[in-house]
Design an enzyme around this catalytic site. Structure first.
Site, PDB file in Angstrom:
ATOM      1  N   LYS A   1      -4.954  -2.944  -7.882  1.00 59.87           N
ATOM      2  CA  LYS A   1      -4.749  -1.709  -7.118  1.00 59.87           C
ATOM      3  C   LYS A   1      -6.091  -1.003  -6.975  1.00 59.87           C
ATOM      4  CE  LYS A   1      -1.194   1.304  -7.422  1.00 59.87           C
ATOM      5  NZ  LYS A   1      -0.326   2.384  -7.940  1.00 59.87           N
TER       6      LYS A   1
ATOM      7  N   THR B   1      -4.129   0.827  -2.492  1.00 63.06           N
ATOM      8  CA  THR B   1      -3.754  -0.440  -1.866  1.00 63.06           C
ATOM      9  C   THR B   1      -3.788  -1.531  -2.925  1.00 63.06           C
ATOM     10  OG1 THR B   1      -4.732   0.282   0.225  1.00 63.06           O
ATOM     11  CG2 THR B   1      -4.318  -2.068  -0.039  1.00 63.06           C
TER      12      THR B   1
ATOM     13  N   ASP C   1       9.126   7.942  -9.346  1.00 68.58           N
ATOM     14  CA  ASP C   1       9.135   7.248  -8.050  1.00 68.58           C
ATOM     15  C   ASP C   1       9.861   5.911  -8.163  1.00 68.58           C
ATOM     16  OD1 ASP C   1       8.642   7.088  -5.334  1.00 68.58           O
ATOM     17  OD2 ASP C   1       6.627   6.252  -5.555  1.00 68.58           O
TER      18      ASP C   1
ATOM     19  N   SER D   1       0.843  -1.196   0.000  1.00 64.39           N
ATOM     20  CA  SER D   1       0.000   0.000   0.000  1.00 64.39           C
ATOM     21  C   SER D   1       0.873   1.239   0.000  1.00 64.39           C
ATOM     22  CB  SER D   1      -0.932   0.022   1.218  1.00 64.39           C
ATOM     23  OG  SER D   1      -0.183   0.001   2.418  1.00 64.39           O
TER      24      SER D   1
ATOM     25  N   GLY E   1       0.536   5.929  -0.875  1.00 61.86           N
ATOM     26  CA  GLY E   1      -0.304   7.117  -0.855  1.00 61.86           C
ATOM     27  C   GLY E   1      -1.393   7.121  -1.907  1.00 61.86           C
TER      28      GLY E   1
END
Length: 349
Positions: A101, A86, A199, A81, A83
């Site tokens: 997701k 999940t 990311d 999980s 921001g």
């Protein structure tokens, strides 16, 4: 007899409180069940929209069965999980399973994260990027349906494995590094528009049954048209992996992903997270520590202690690649296609 009255009163109060708590819990459970049922009914009544991309894995998957199975997911099914949502393991039958997701609606950031991920992933088909099988949009939530990766994330395999599991050997670490670099190179150079991931970290590099790396989690991804050098945006990502220029310029570039990948290379080499407690205690960080070790020519002392056997010359070359990725000046960093070539040459010699 008079002394027994307070005891009787106390026991009565306890019994009433116990019964009342059971009633409250039952009502809460019923409300939760009713809410789930209402969501299923709304979704199946036409308010939800399911789109599946053609593949052998999705041929027999119906919207009705998929939504019902999704509503049965619990905390035991959680794979990870963050921001933006999940991720659950959804088992359809003995031979079919997905990573789903789930992003609840009503939050602007989550809605934006869903759109970003869908825009970035919809047309991508590459061996080193996790496959998006489809998506589901409903009033209460959005779902992204992904290929399930049997070996989880690089972060879990490096840092959270059980004592019974063997550590990753050098050959596996090199294969993972090359696979992740190949996926990123595709995003930066072959996709139109280009994709800046924003990311890159070990938990967003997933591993299939053969430990082949797949880049995942595009919730922060930004699209960039060819010919442009950057996209203006807010600094976003994960502490320890963020390139230093993000805080000064507010610009997302492919060179930012290169820096983050350099940190991942250090993780593979040292077995340490960028936020390792030992660095925090010393007021340092993984990048600074490794650069100091390299200046002294002692790279072998920084290698993961669980690597029982490794070729010293290859290790030094990979440290050198990581060092180039971690240049403070983004213009001096190599492109991902150059990083990929350097890593492939390191393996072949």
């Amino acid at each position: 007899m008079g002394g027994s009255t307070p005891m009787v009163f106390y026991i009565t109060i306890c019994c009433v409180a116990f019964v009342a708590s059971k009633i409250v819990v039952s009502l809460l459970c019923y409300k939760r069940w009713a809410k789930k049922r209402r969501i299923i009914e709304d979704s199946l009544a036409g308010e939800g929209k399911m789109v599946m991309f053609r593949s052998p894995a999705t041929q027999a998957l119906s919207a009705k069965a998929f939504v019902k199975n999704t509503m049965k997911l619990t905390n035991k099914d959680i794979l990870g999980s963050g921001g933006y949502g999940t991720v659950y393991k959804l088992v359809v039958d003995e031979s079919t399973a997905f990573a789903v997701k789930k992003l609840n609606r009503g939050n602007e950031n989550r809605d934006l994260g869903f759109e970003r991920e869908l825009n970035a992933m919809a047309d991508i088909k590459h061996r080193n990027i996790v496959t998006l099988h489809g998506y589901y949009v409903a009033p209460q939530f959005n779902l992204l349906i992904y290929e399930l990766m049997p070996n989880g994330s690089l972060d879990a395999l490096l840092h959270r494995r059980s004592p019974e599991e063997k550590p990753l050997d050098w050959e596996s670490r090199c294969r993972i590094a090359v696979g992740a670099a190949r996926g990123l190179s595709y995003l930066h150079h072959d996709c139109i528009p280009h994709v800046i991931h924003r990311d890159i970290k070990s938990s967003n590099i997933l591993l299939d049954r053969n430990l082949e790396a797949r880049v995942s989690d595009f919730g922060l991804a930004t699209l960039m048209e060819p010919g442009r050098s950057h996209v203006s945006t807010m600094a976003a990502g994960t502490f320890g992996y963020l390139p230093p220029e993000y805080f000064d310029t507010g610009r997302a570039t492919t060179k930012g992903d290169v820096y983050s990948f350099g940190v991942v290379l250090l993780e593979l080499l040292t077995g340490k997270r960028p936020t390792d407690e030992s660095f925090v205690e010393e007021g340092s960080k993984l990048v600074t520590w490794v650069k100091g070790v390299m200046e002294d020519g002692r790279e072998e002392h920084a290698v993961d202690s669980e690597l029982a056997c490794f070729p010293a010359e290859e290790v030094k070359k990979v440290f050198a690649v990581a060092d180039k990725c971690l240049e403070p000046d983004p213009s001096r960093r190599p492109t991902m296609i150059e990083v990929l070539k350097m890593l492939e040459q390191t393996q072949s010699k």
